[in-house]
Design an enzyme around this catalytic site. Structure first.
Site, PDB file in Angstrom:
ATOM      1  N   PRO A   1      36.617  40.584  34.085  1.00 29.59           N
ATOM      2  CA  PRO A   1      35.697  39.056  33.517  1.00 29.59           C
ATOM      3  C   PRO A   1      36.523  38.149  33.749  1.00 29.59           C
ATOM      4  O   PRO A   1      36.056  37.090  33.020  1.00 29.59           O
ATOM      5  CB  PRO A   1      35.498  39.826  32.170  1.00 29.59           C
ATOM      6  CG  PRO A   1      37.581  40.704  31.734  1.00 29.59           C
ATOM      7  CD  PRO A   1      36.731  41.546  33.143  1.00 29.59           C
ATOM      8  N   GLY A   2      37.534  38.135  34.858  1.00 29.98           N
ATOM      9  CA  GLY A   2      38.425  36.754  35.219  1.00 29.98           C
ATOM     10  C   GLY A   2      39.905  36.559  34.264  1.00 29.98           C
ATOM     11  O   GLY A   2      40.222  35.329  34.771  1.00 29.98           O
ATOM     12  N   ASN A   3      40.432  37.298  33.538  1.00 36.05           N
ATOM     13  CA  ASN A   3      41.596  36.869  33.270  1.00 36.05           C
ATOM     14  C   ASN A   3      42.275  36.345  34.297  1.00 36.05           C
ATOM     15  O   ASN A   3      43.281  35.715  33.403  1.00 36.05           O
ATOM     16  CB  ASN A   3      42.182  38.161  32.191  1.00 36.05           C
ATOM     17  CG  ASN A   3      41.507  37.694  31.020  1.00 36.05           C
ATOM     18  OD1 ASN A   3      41.441  36.776  30.359  1.00 36.05           O
ATOM     19  ND2 ASN A   3      42.194  39.183  30.332  1.00 36.05           N
TER      20      ASN A   3
ATOM     21  N   ASP B   1      42.350  44.085  42.016  1.00 32.65           N
ATOM     22  CA  ASP B   1      42.075  44.269  41.368  1.00 32.65           C
ATOM     23  C   ASP B   1      41.029  45.749  41.120  1.00 32.65           C
ATOM     24  O   ASP B   1      39.934  45.090  40.173  1.00 32.65           O
ATOM     25  CB  ASP B   1      42.714  43.403  40.201  1.00 32.65           C
ATOM     26  CG  ASP B   1      42.675  44.523  38.867  1.00 32.65           C
ATOM     27  OD1 ASP B   1      43.549  45.084  38.898  1.00 32.65           O
ATOM     28  OD2 ASP B   1      42.161  43.622  37.006  1.00 32.65           O
TER      29      ASP B   1
ATOM     30  N   CYS C   1      44.741  49.128  36.763  1.00 35.64           N
ATOM     31  CA  CYS C   1      45.558  49.991  35.222  1.00 35.64           C
ATOM     32  C   CYS C   1      44.881  51.053  34.760  1.00 35.64           C
ATOM     33  O   CYS C   1      44.984  51.975  33.954  1.00 35.64           O
ATOM     34  CB  CYS C   1      45.048  49.164  33.549  1.00 35.64           C
ATOM     35  SG  CYS C   1      42.922  49.006  34.197  1.00 35.64           S
TER      36      CYS C   1
HETATM   37  C1  LIG Z   1      39.286  45.781  37.006  1.00 35.88           C
HETATM   38  S1  LIG Z   1      37.574  45.109  37.089  1.00 35.88           S
HETATM   39  C2  LIG Z   1      38.826  44.093  37.247  1.00 35.88           C
HETATM   40  C3  LIG Z   1      39.721  42.889  36.179  1.00 35.88           C
HETATM   41  C4  LIG Z   1      40.164  41.569  36.227  1.00 35.88           C
HETATM   42  N1  LIG Z   1      40.261  41.691  37.610  1.00 35.88           N
HETATM   43  C5  LIG Z   1      40.058  40.435  35.646  1.00 35.88           C
HETATM   44  O1  LIG Z   1      41.494  40.989  35.266  1.00 35.88           O
HETATM   45  O2  LIG Z   1      39.556  40.067  34.806  1.00 35.88           O
HETATM   46  C6  LIG Z   1      37.008  45.784  38.041  1.00 35.88           C
HETATM   47  C7  LIG Z   1      35.937  45.072  38.757  1.00 35.88           C
HETATM   48  O3  LIG Z   1      35.209  45.019  39.878  1.00 35.88           O
HETATM   49  C8  LIG Z   1      34.164  45.351  39.693  1.00 35.88           C
HETATM   50  N2  LIG Z   1      33.421  45.702  41.255  1.00 35.88           N
HETATM   51  C9  LIG Z   1      33.645  47.173  41.137  1.00 35.88           C
HETATM   52  N3  LIG Z   1      33.333  47.490  42.894  1.00 35.88           N
HETATM   53  C10 LIG Z   1      32.833  46.322  43.052  1.00 35.88           C
HETATM   54  C11 LIG Z   1      32.826  45.218  44.821  1.00 35.88           C
HETATM   55  N4  LIG Z   1      32.719  46.609  45.423  1.00 35.88           N
HETATM   56  N5  LIG Z   1      32.978  43.687  45.010  1.00 35.88           N
HETATM   57  C12 LIG Z   1      32.973  43.602  43.921  1.00 35.88           C
HETATM   58  N6  LIG Z   1      34.174  44.094  42.570  1.00 35.88           N
HETATM   59  C13 LIG Z   1      33.502  44.963  42.603  1.00 35.88           C
HETATM   60  C14 LIG Z   1      33.895  45.318  38.830  1.00 35.88           C
HETATM   61  O4  LIG Z   1      32.133  45.159  38.267  1.00 35.88           O
HETATM   62  C15 LIG Z   1      34.713  45.067  37.419  1.00 35.88           C
HETATM   63  O5  LIG Z   1      34.503  44.216  37.132  1.00 35.88           O
END
Ligand SMILES: C[S@@+](CC[C@H](N)C(=O)[O-])C[C@H]1O[C@@H](n2cnc3c(N)ncnc32)[C@H](O)[C@@H]1O
Length: 471
Positions: free
Chosen positions: A237-239, A305, A359
Site C-alpha cells: 500500500p505504499g508506505n 519488497d 517481513c
Molecule cells: C509486501 S507487499 C508490499 C508492501 C509495500 N512495499 C509497502 O511498503 O507498503 C507486496 C505487494 O506485492 C504485490 N505483488 C505481488 N505479486 C506481484 C507482481 N508480480 N508484480 C507486482 N506486484 C506484486 C502484492 O499485491 C502486494 O501489494
C-alpha cells in the site's frame, strides 16, 4: 566433529527446514546421539532468548569469526546449560572473555520481563510477548513537515519529549505520554507501545506515517538522491514509496507497480495524503515490466519488497500466534516468485543499487533468495556492507550473508524483517553518466504500448485502510 560444532550445524539445518532434529542428529554420525539431541533441542527452545542476549551483548560484532548458530549453542551451554562440561575446546577462552557481559544481559532480560527463573523467559519471551513490547514508530513525512515542527506539535498537546534515544533500552523504558527520536533514523519518532495515533490530526493530514522502524530501513538504505529514477516493484500500500518520495524531495520519478487493484487504490489515497507528486502507479505484473523499455533507461534504484509469508509481522503473531511457520509448499511458492522478481530486477540496464526486503523470518525467502541472485550475477552485483552497528545480521548461510540485516522484537524492538542491499560492482558502459544522473522533474506520461492503465497520483477521498499502518 566436536559436539558444539555438530550441534550448530544441526541447528542451522533445522532452521533452514532441511530436516527434523532427530533425523539430522542421526545423520550427523556424532557418537553420543542423546547428548547431541538434548543440546540442539534445548538451544532451539531458548532460541529467541539467546538471540536477544547475544545481540544486546554485541557478541557477534566483537567476534567476527564466530558464526551465529555456533554462538547460540555456546551461549546456551554457558548460561543455561551445563557450563562446558565437554571442555569447550578453543571456544571456551573466547566465551570466557564475554561471560560477564552475557550473564549481565541475561539478568537484565529477566528484570525487564519481571521473571526470576530462566524457564519463565520461555513464556514471556515467546514471540507474542516480545511482539507486544514493540514501540509505536512514527515517521515524520518531510514532504509536508519537519521533525522539529512535529515534535513541537506533540509537546503542545501535552506529550513529553525526551530527546534522541541513545539505545534500545531508552525505547523499552518509554511510558505514558513520553516520546523520543529514534537513535538511528533521523525522522522517526518513538512512542510507547499502546499509543494510537490513527485519529491524530497530523496523521490524518499526511504529516506523519505510522510505519514500523524496520520497514523504514529499505528506503533509508536505498536513499535515492533528488532527481533520480526509481522502481518500486511491489509497491502497495505504499508506505515505502512515500518514504522514497521524501528522499527524492518529489524531484525525479518513481515507477510503482502492483498487481492488486484494491491495494493500489489505498496507495493512491496514501500518496495523495502524503503529498507525493513524483510517482506513477501502474497495475502491472513486475515480472512483465520490460527492462529494455526506454521509460526505465534511467532507473538506477530499485526497491523490491515482494509478497512474503509475513511470518515476522508482530500484529500477525499477536493475533495468530501459530502463524510464524508457513507450510513448506507456501514457502516454496513464495520463494519461487521472490527469486524470479529479484533476478528480473537485476536485469535493468542502469541499475546501480537495489534493496530487497521482506517481513518474513524464513531463510528460504531471505538469504536463499539473495544468494541465488548473487550466484546468477557473479562479479556484477555484491552485497553492500550496510549499518555495521545493527545488532541482528543475516543467517550465515553463505559467505557475506552477514551484510544482510535481520530485525525482530527480541533483538531490535521492531517487527520481524529482512533487508539486503545489492550494488553493482561496475558502472555499465552503455549508460552515459550525465544522462543517468540528470534530474528529471517532468511527470508527463511517456508514450506507452501496454495493457493496463497507468495513473499519476490524484487525491482521493477513501478512508485510510488498516494496511497503511501495518508495513
Ligand atoms: C509486501 S507487499 C508490499 C508492501 C509495500 N512495499 C509497502 O511498503 O507498503 C507486496 C505487494 O506485492 C504485490 N505483488 C505481488 N505479486 C506481484 C507482481 N508480480 N508484480 C507486482 N506486484 C506484486 C502484492 O499485491 C502486494 O501489494
Amino acid at each position: 566433529m566436536a559436539l558444539y560444532a555438530t550441534a550448530a550445524s544441526v541447528l542451522a539445518n533445522v532452521e533452514s527446514r532441511r530436516g527434523s532434529i532427530k533425523g539430522l542428529v542421526y545423520a550427523s554420525s556424532f557418537q553420543n546421539v542423546k547428548q547431541l539431541y538434548a543440546l540442539v533441542c534445548e538451544t532451539q527452545r531458548y532460541s529467541a532468548v539467546l538471540d536477544a542476549v547475544i545481540a544486546s551483548a554485541g557478541l557477534l560484532r566483537a567476534e567476527k569469526k564466530l558464526r551465529p548458530h555456533l554462538a547460540k549453542v555456546l551461549v546456551y551451554e554457558l548460561l543455561l546449560g551445563r557450563g562446558f562440561r565437554g571442555g569447550g575446546g578453543r571456544w571456551k577462552p573466547l566465551l570466557d572473555r564475554h561471560q560477564a557481559r552475557l550473564k549481565a544481559e541475561l539478568a537484565r532480560l529477566k528484570v525487564q520481563r519481571r521473571v526470576s527463573r530462566n524457564e519463565d523467559l520461555l513464556q514471556v519471551g515467546s514471540r507474542p510477548g516480545a511482539a507486544s513490547q514493540v514501540p509505536r514508530f512514527v515517521r515524520v513525512n518531510t514532504l509536508k513537515t519537519s521533525s522539529d515542527d512535529a515534535i513541537d506539535y506533540f509537546k503542545r498537546q501535552g506529550f513529553s519529549y525526551q530527546g534522541r534515544a541513545s539505545s534500545l533500552e531508552d525505547l523499552r523504558a518509554l511510558k505514558g505520554k513520553c516520546f523520543l527520536l529514534d537513535p538511528l533514523l533521523p525522522e522517526l519518532l518513538v512512542f510507547p507501545t499502546q499509543t494510537d495515533l490513527h485519529d491524530h490530526p497530523l496523521y490524518q493530514a499526511g504529516h506523519l506515517i505510522l510505519q514500523d522502524k524496520a520497514s523504514c530501513l529499505p528506503a533509508m538504505l536505498l536513499a535515492p538522491p533528488p532527481g533520480s529514477h526509481v522502481i518500486d516493484a511491489c509497491a502497495a500500500p505504499g508506505n515505502k514509496t512515500s518514504h522514497l518520495a521524501a528522499f527524492l524531495k518529489n524531484q525525479g520519478r518513481i515507477f510503482a507497480f502492483d498487481l492488486d487493484a484494491g491495494r493500489l487504490a489505498s496507495m493512491a489515497t496514501l500518496l495523495a495524503r502524503a503529498g507525493v507528486s513524483c510517482c506513477e502507479l501502474a497495475q502491472e505484473d513486475f515480472l512483465a515490466v520490460s527492462p529494455s523499455d526506454q521509460r526505465y533507461r534511467q532507473v538506477q534504484y530499485i526497491l523490491l519488497d515482494p509478497s512474503c509469508s509475513g511470518s515476522g509481522m508482530p500484529t500477525r503473531q499477536l493475533e495468530e500466534p501459530g502463524t510464524g511457520t508457513p507450510s513448506k509448499a507456501r514457502l516454496q511458492a513464495l520463494a519461487g516468485f521472490q527469486q524470479r522478481a529479484l533476478r528480473h530486477a537485476l536485469t535493468f540496464p542502469s541499475l546501480q543499487r537495489l534493496v530487497y526486503s521482506t517481513c518474513s523470518l524464513c531463510q528460504e525467502e531471505n538469504e536463499d533468495v539473495v544468494q541465488d541472485a548473487l550466484q546468477q550475477n557473479p562479479g556484477t552485483f555484491r552485497l553492500a556492507p550496510v549499518l555495521p552497528s545493527w545488532p541482528h545480521r543475516g543467517l550465515s548461510s553463505f559467505p557475506g550473508a552477514e551484510h544482510c540485516l535481520r530485525a525482530s522484537p527480541e533483538t531490535t524492538l521492531t517487527g520481524g524483517f529482512f533487508v539486503a542491499v545489492l550494488e553493482r560492482v561496475e558502472v555499465p558502459s552503455s549508460v552515459p553518466q550525465a544522462e543517468a544522473s540528470a534530474p528529471e522533474i517532468s511527470l508527463s506520461a511517456a508514450p506507452r504500448k501496454k495493457r493496463r492503465p497507468r495513473r499519476t497520483v490524484a487525491p482521493r477521498t477513501l478512508p485510510p485502510t488498516e494496511q497503511e499502518g501495518k508495513r
